[in-house]
Design an enzyme around this catalytic site. Structure first.
Site, PDB file in Angstrom:
ATOM      1  CG  ASP A  95      -0.186  -0.200   2.534  1.00 55.72           C
ATOM      2  OD1 ASP A  95       1.042  -0.342   2.491  1.00 55.72           O
ATOM      3  OD2 ASP A  95      -0.830  -0.245   3.602  1.00 55.72           O
ATOM      4  CG  HIS A  96       3.230   2.514   3.134  1.00 56.72           C
ATOM      5  ND1 HIS A  96       2.285   1.663   3.633  1.00 56.72           N
ATOM      6  CD2 HIS A  96       3.453   3.440   4.104  1.00 56.72           C
ATOM      7  CE1 HIS A  96       1.948   2.059   4.859  1.00 56.72           C
ATOM      8  NE2 HIS A  96       2.644   3.135   5.159  1.00 56.72           N
ATOM      9  CG  ASP A 160       1.924   1.629   9.492  1.00 58.97           C
ATOM     10  OD1 ASP A 160       2.446   1.956   8.409  1.00 58.97           O
ATOM     11  OD2 ASP A 160       1.150   2.366  10.125  1.00 58.97           O
ATOM     12  NE  ARG A 448       2.123   9.810  12.054  1.00 62.06           N
ATOM     13  CZ  ARG A 448       2.645   8.602  12.120  1.00 62.06           C
ATOM     14  NH1 ARG A 448       3.344   8.136  11.122  1.00 62.06           N
ATOM     15  NH2 ARG A 448       2.501   7.905  13.197  1.00 62.06           N
ATOM     16  CB  SER A 643       6.482   6.208  11.108  1.00 58.42           C
ATOM     17  OG  SER A 643       7.822   5.901  10.863  1.00 58.42           O
ATOM     18  NE  ARG A 645       8.960   6.327   8.360  1.00 56.33           N
ATOM     19  CZ  ARG A 645       8.502   7.489   7.919  1.00 56.33           C
ATOM     20  NH1 ARG A 645       9.338   8.438   7.563  1.00 56.33           N
ATOM     21  NH2 ARG A 645       7.210   7.721   7.799  1.00 56.33           N
TER      22      ARG A 645
HETATM   23  C1  MIC Z   1       3.470   6.578   8.350  1.00 51.03           C
HETATM   24  O1  MIC Z   1       2.266   6.826   8.463  1.00 51.03           O
HETATM   25  O2  MIC Z   1       4.365   7.390   8.634  1.00 51.03           O
HETATM   26  C2  MIC Z   1       3.875   5.206   7.879  1.00 51.03           C
HETATM   27  C3  MIC Z   1       4.528   5.357   6.571  1.00 51.03           C
HETATM   28  O3  MIC Z   1       2.733   4.412   7.706  1.00 51.03           O
HETATM   29  C4  MIC Z   1       4.811   4.627   8.926  1.00 51.03           C
HETATM   30  C5  MIC Z   1       5.474   3.396   8.548  1.00 51.03           C
HETATM   31  C6  MIC Z   1       6.598   3.575   7.604  1.00 51.03           C
HETATM   32  O4  MIC Z   1       7.395   4.498   7.742  1.00 51.03           O
HETATM   33  O5  MIC Z   1       6.729   2.743   6.704  1.00 51.03           O
HETATM   34  C7  MIC Z   1       4.173   4.397  10.297  1.00 51.03           C
HETATM   35  O6  MIC Z   1       3.279   5.120  10.654  1.00 51.03           O
HETATM   36  O7  MIC Z   1       4.649   3.548  11.048  1.00 51.03           O
HETATM   37 FE1  SF4 Z   2      -0.628   4.734   5.019  1.00 55.51          FE
HETATM   38 FE2  SF4 Z   2       0.550   5.461   7.312  1.00 55.51          FE
HETATM   39 FE3  SF4 Z   2      -0.966   7.180   5.898  1.00 55.51          FE
HETATM   40 FE4  SF4 Z   2      -2.094   5.190   7.133  1.00 55.51          FE
HETATM   41  S1  SF4 Z   2      -0.980   6.857   8.087  1.00 55.51           S
HETATM   42  S2  SF4 Z   2      -2.538   5.852   5.048  1.00 55.51           S
HETATM   43  S3  SF4 Z   2      -0.593   3.558   6.913  1.00 55.51           S
HETATM   44  S4  SF4 Z   2       0.976   6.251   5.283  1.00 55.51           S
END
Ligand code: MIC
Ligand code: SF4
Length: 755
Positions: A95-96, A160, A448, A643, A645
């Site tokens: 999805d990312h 995540d 976010r 996040s 990550r």
């Molecule tokens: C995000 O919302 O920042 C992400 C991308 O979903 C991250 C995970 C990632 O960095 O791959 C998260 O929230 O953990």
């Molecule tokens: Fe994707 Fe993270 Fe955004 Fe949710 S918050 S839609 S998991 S990037």
């Protein structure tokens, strides 16, 4: 029928007795969070009243979920663990890695082509190790989990931070780094500091413009981005019961934005309705059978102050819609005060784009309420002033809203429908003109809004609101517009008011989908080969990190003293860098490039202490690495917020940073550092942050007798020959000290598999 129903039956069969035993041992009625935690205690853990907020406890989660951008590292680590299959049901979701540009069909085709190597890798690892695989276009991890896997009373972890979304179905679901997921998939227990408990009592009932999103936007304003750290938030009360299941999911989802370990709600009829609507009447029936165990005890909810560490009460009947931002999700402004706040702060008033969807807000209810506003554009002779963009959360949602005509309504207001994926929410948005870096405002229903997050433009002011408020504000195109009180001028010059949103909790005709995008793993994966091209730019097999040398750390160069907000987006940016998530060396070129250097207020510009010249952070760090010189990173409050990550911890580890010393850490990032064998420290006196100078060479002592609860010492060797000493704290327990000594937790697993 639900996935993994046998596992759910087993959990439910054991739960009542385990909860009863915990209630007896603790000698008090239990919150829901405690019921789930204590019924998932690892068999080797003693059943005792673990002090909240400081004891580390081992748990056995029921399942693991991973998304493509983090699954690569998680699975590269898992491949080294030497197991034939995963020990608990697990899933991977693509999805990312799908960029939003033109619209769903062509964007998806392009992404499949561009990231073919990564998708093929994830599909084959999943196939080999018994992991359910959700193809690109199937949807966003948390929406798919809510629709298919989440179950009341269950415990899961996911790579995540918004894994917490599954609290909407009464789970304890927690975001972790890939190394933690790797442990659980390898059959090891999973460790968590016993969280403190925040109880949020919801009274009344939502009405008018207010929605579930506004509950969490308000809570974020109260608790701030770090107020939930090491705490579980449990919602209860008549107001909680009156919310839809997906609304509960939205609230839990954004618990990540207050740093909460997770959030949850007790099992109720909204969950039962949702389970049945999503083809899991079997799970609902099982849950009904033990329903008193799937919510907090009545005495707890009657006298919450006696059982929670903190209690907040919110009356839904009086709740006003909120708009949070810019640049941080906890800057909460009630819509009635937005005009004043925007004018006072100079936020650009013209709204360029309204984006609806993401894992936070893409339920049928959300979309139907947003559609009820979009419909008014033609009905009232209006023209939408800002662009509309829609990111459905799953193919099932997309198919159903298309069938029910909602996508046609969006098309009438000129909306672009992107792929069922994260898209703009994670910076995968090829926004026309973003490179010009113009000051502009967007509003979205995501969670976010850190600087540069959606389109890479530091001057985009992003605001977070409910889908219905986003729709109304996009129609008006004006941040000072209050849809509750203000009017708009239509094409006949008349003043018209938007009607309150209306919608459906669940699709009246039921959900439908042709191809949900799921691929089951091979029954016997032993013959499946997982190939990684050694010259690949996207994937790189991992080499173990070196063990600690067994001596104190002396002569570390200060790499950067970061000032202010330093989220994982600042440490390891997403967007264009997502493509290197499976290649540690390549992604390390983004290390800390978004962090603000406290000595010159610039990003990606630090002094190389060997040459005296200024250069980018990764460049300087690579120069230190080439010379075999260790370094240290210094940071401010809530370092690593955002996040899960683990790249934000692995990159410094890979490039030779030895320690990260900050005023405070966000939970997941601190654990990620520990797992990767890094030394994460906090100032005992935060004022010592100010003592650190640009040319400092730093020693860390006390490591040869590294013990839980015992402070370490920092010595600053200033360039003028003077020295300063101060104490720093750490939160390593005995096991985590072993990780540090071994050079990372994985080195220990690897050694035990070989033995
Ligand atoms: C995000 O919302 O920042 C992400 C991308 O979903 C991250 C995970 C990632 O960095 O791959 C998260 O929230 O953990
Ligand atoms: Fe994707 Fe993270 Fe955004 Fe949710 S918050 S839609 S998991 S990037």
């Amino acid at each position: 029928m639900a996935f993994d129903i046998e596992m759910i039956k087993k959990v439910y069969a054991n739960m009542p007795a385990r909860i009863e035993a915990a209630r007896k041992t603790l000698g008090r009625p239990l919150t829901l969070a405690e019921k789930i935690l204590y019924s998932h205690l690892d068999a080797d853990m003693k059943l005792t009243d673990y002090p909240r907020g400081n004891s580390y406890v081992d748990f056995n989660p029921d399942r693991v979920a991973m998304q493509d951008a983090t699954a690569q590292m998680a699975l590269l680590q898992f491949m080294q663990a030497g197991r034939p299959t995963v020990a608990v049901p697990s899933s991977v979701h693509c999805d990312h890695l799908i960029q939003a540009k033109v619209g769903a069909a062509s964007d998806l085709d392009r992404a499949k082509h561009e990231s073919e190597e990564v998708f093929d890798f994830l599909a084959s690892v999943s196939n080999k190790y018994g992991i359910g695989f959700w193809k690109p276009g199937a949807g966003i991890i948390h929406q798919i989990v809510l629709e298919n896997y989440a179950f009341p009373g269950g415990m899961m972890i996911g790579t995540d931070s918004h894994t917490v979304n599954a609290g909407g179905l009464g789970m304890i679901a927690i975001g972790v780094g890939g190394a933690d997921a790797c442990d659980v998939m390898a059959g090891l227990p999973w460790e968590l500091k016993m969280p403190k408990l925040i109880g949020i009592k919801l009274t009344g009932k939502l009405n008018g413009w207010a929605s579930a999103k506004d509950v969490i936007l308000k809570v974020a304003g109260i608790l701030t981005v770090k107020g939930g750290t090491d705490k579980v938030v449990e919602y209860f009360g008549e107001g909680a019961v009156s919310l839809s299941c997906t609304g509960k999911g939205t609230i839990c989802n954004m618990g990540a934005e207050i740093g909460a370990t997770t959030s949850t709600f007790g099992y109720d009829e909204s969950m039962s309705r949702y389970l049945s609507a999503t083809g899991r009447a079997d799970v609902a029936a099982l849950a009904d059978g033990i329903k008193e165990h799937l919510t907090g005890d009545a005495e707890v909810y009657a006298n919450p102050a006696n059982y929670f560490d903190e209690v907040i009460e919110i009356n839904l009947s009086e709740l006003e819609p909120y708009v949070n931002g810019p640049f941080t999700p906890d800057l909460a402004t009630p819509i009635s005060q937005l005009k004043e706040a925007a004018e006072k702060n100079g936020w650009p008033l013209k709204i360029e784009a309204g984006l609806i969807g993401s894992c936070t807000n893409s339920s049928y209810e959300d979309i139907s309420r947003a559609v009820s506003l979009a419909k008014q554009v033609s009905a009232k002779g209006l023209t939408s002033k800002a662009e509309f963009m829609i990111n459905p959360g799953s193919e099932q949602i997309r198919y159903t809203i298309e069938r029910d005509g909602f996508l046609d309504v969006f098309a009438e207001v000129g909306a672009t429908v992107f792929t069922n994926a994260c898209g703009p929410c994670i910076g995968m948005w090829d926004r026309v003109g973003a490179e010009k870096q113009e000051k502009n405002t967007i509003i979205h229903s995501f969670n976010r809004n850190f600087a540069k997050r959606a389109d890479g433009n530091p001057n985009t002011y992003a605001f977070v609101a409910s889908p219905e408020i986003v729709a109304a504000m996009a129609i008006a195109g004006d941040l000072s517009f209050n849809p509750l009180t203000d009017t708009l001028t239509n094409d006949k010059g008349e003043q018209v008011k938007l009607d309150e949103p209306t919608g459906y909790e669940l699709p009246p005709k039921g959900f439908a989908v042709e191809d949900a995008g799921f691929q089951a793993p091979a029954a016997d994966g032993s013959k499946v080969e997982v190939l990684v091209n050694p010259t690949s730019k996207r994937l790189q097999l991992l080499d173990p990190f070196a063990a600690w040398e067994g001596v104190e750390m002396k002569g570390l160069k200060l790499l950067i003293k970061a000032k202010g907000k330093c989220t994982t987006d600042h440490i390891s940016m997403a967007g264009p860098w997502l493509k290197f998530r499976g290649h540690l060396d390549n992604i390390s070129n983004n290390m800390l490039i978004g962090a603000l250097n406290a000595f010159n207020d610039k990003t990606d510009n630090v002094k190389n202490q060997i040459t005296g010249e200024y250069a980018g952070v990764p460049v300087v760090q690579r120069a230190y690495k080439a010379q075999g010189v260790g370094s240290i990173v210094v940071g401010d409050e809530n370092y690593g917020e955002g996040s899960s990550r683990e790249h934000a911890a692995m990159e410094p580890r890979h490039l030779g940073v030895r320690s990260v010393l900050v005023k405070s850490f966000a939970r997941i990032h601190e654990t990620n550092l520990k797992k990767q064998g890094m030394l994460g420290l906090t100032f005992a006196d935060t004022a010592d942050y100010d003592k650190i100078k640009e040319d400092d060479v730093i020693d860390i002592t006390g490591l040869t007798s590294f013990t839980p609860g015992v402070q370490l010492t920092i010595t600053l060797n200033h360039a003028d020959g003077s020295k300063e000493d101060f104490k720093v704290n750490h939160s390593y327990n005995a096991q985590q000290i072993e990780w540090f000594k071994a050079g990372g937790a994985l080195n220990i697993i690897r050694a035990s598999v070989k033995a």
